[in-house]
Motif scaffolding. Sequence first.
Motif, mmCIF file in Angstrom:
data_model
loop_
_atom_site.group_PDB
_atom_site.id
_atom_site.type_symbol
_atom_site.label_atom_id
_atom_site.label_comp_id
_atom_site.label_asym_id
_atom_site.label_seq_id
_atom_site.Cartn_x
_atom_site.Cartn_y
_atom_site.Cartn_z
ATOM 1 N N ALA A 20 -2.026 -47.973 -61.512
ATOM 2 C CA ALA A 20 -2.297 -48.071 -60.070
ATOM 3 C C ALA A 20 -3.662 -47.462 -59.797
ATOM 4 N N ARG A 21 -4.411 -48.082 -58.883
ATOM 5 C CA ARG A 21 -5.744 -47.584 -58.512
ATOM 6 C C ARG A 21 -5.711 -47.195 -57.042
ATOM 7 N N TYR A 22 -6.119 -45.957 -56.780
ATOM 8 C CA TYR A 22 -6.153 -45.428 -55.417
ATOM 9 C C TYR A 22 -7.601 -45.329 -54.977
ATOM 10 N N HIS A 24 -9.867 -43.640 -52.415
ATOM 11 C CA HIS A 24 -9.807 -42.508 -51.492
ATOM 12 C C HIS A 24 -10.879 -42.658 -50.416
ATOM 13 N N SER A 79 -9.165 -36.893 -53.801
ATOM 14 C CA SER A 79 -7.904 -37.477 -54.277
ATOM 15 C C SER A 79 -6.668 -36.687 -53.842
ATOM 16 N N GLN A 82 -3.870 -38.058 -51.180
ATOM 17 C CA GLN A 82 -3.073 -39.194 -51.631
ATOM 18 C C GLN A 82 -2.229 -38.890 -52.862
ATOM 19 N N LEU A 83 -2.696 -37.984 -53.718
ATOM 20 C CA LEU A 83 -2.044 -37.840 -55.012
ATOM 21 C C LEU A 83 -1.277 -36.541 -55.235
ATOM 22 N N GLU A 112 -12.404 -43.239 -56.542
ATOM 23 C CA GLU A 112 -11.179 -43.970 -56.841
ATOM 24 C C GLU A 112 -10.507 -43.288 -58.025
ATOM 25 N N SER A 113 -9.200 -43.406 -58.084
ATOM 26 C CA SER A 113 -8.426 -42.801 -59.154
ATOM 27 C C SER A 113 -7.467 -43.821 -59.728
ATOM 28 N N HIS A 134 -10.658 -40.393 -62.674
ATOM 29 C CA HIS A 134 -11.402 -40.443 -61.414
ATOM 30 C C HIS A 134 -12.768 -41.073 -61.662
#
Length: 162
Positions: A20-22, A24, A79, A82-83, A112-113, A134
């Motif tokens: 999964a890519r988050y 931010h 991050s 969200q994480l 992005e993470s 990251h």
Amino acid sequence: MSAHDIVQRGLYFEEFIPDARYLHRPGRTATEADNVLFTTLTMNTQALHLDAAFAEAQAPFHRRLINSMWTLSTMVGASVAQLTQGTLVAQLGFGDITFPHPLYAGDTLYTESVIVEKRLSSSRPGQGIVTIAHTGRTQDDVIVATATRSVLVHCLPKESGA
């Protein structure tokens, strides 16, 4: 708290999805003040961060650079909401840190993470280890930093029977 209250939090171990890519958001625009404050707070006397006349005379950049540790710290900080907010037990370590391009005052850092892997802890019941990659990019999509981070997070709380 009422049944309609929503508290922002990070993810529990079970909620992390490998690959999964988050993204931010918002990004963070780096300023001269950020650079000077962070550099002096951390006792870093590198003239490339503090001395404009010196930096202008230095090839290949010919200008002050944003402290790379500010970039790394800001990337990780972006991050958290969200994480790991409220679900983190401990930060275990960093690896594979790179700074392929400098960040300058006025650039906006977007982070992005990607969830690289996860496993239950063998020594800490109810907790798991998650590895996160990251990446920090400028507003022009230039990669300025990458880092892999391992964190220990809580598993979902067990439902209590009534």
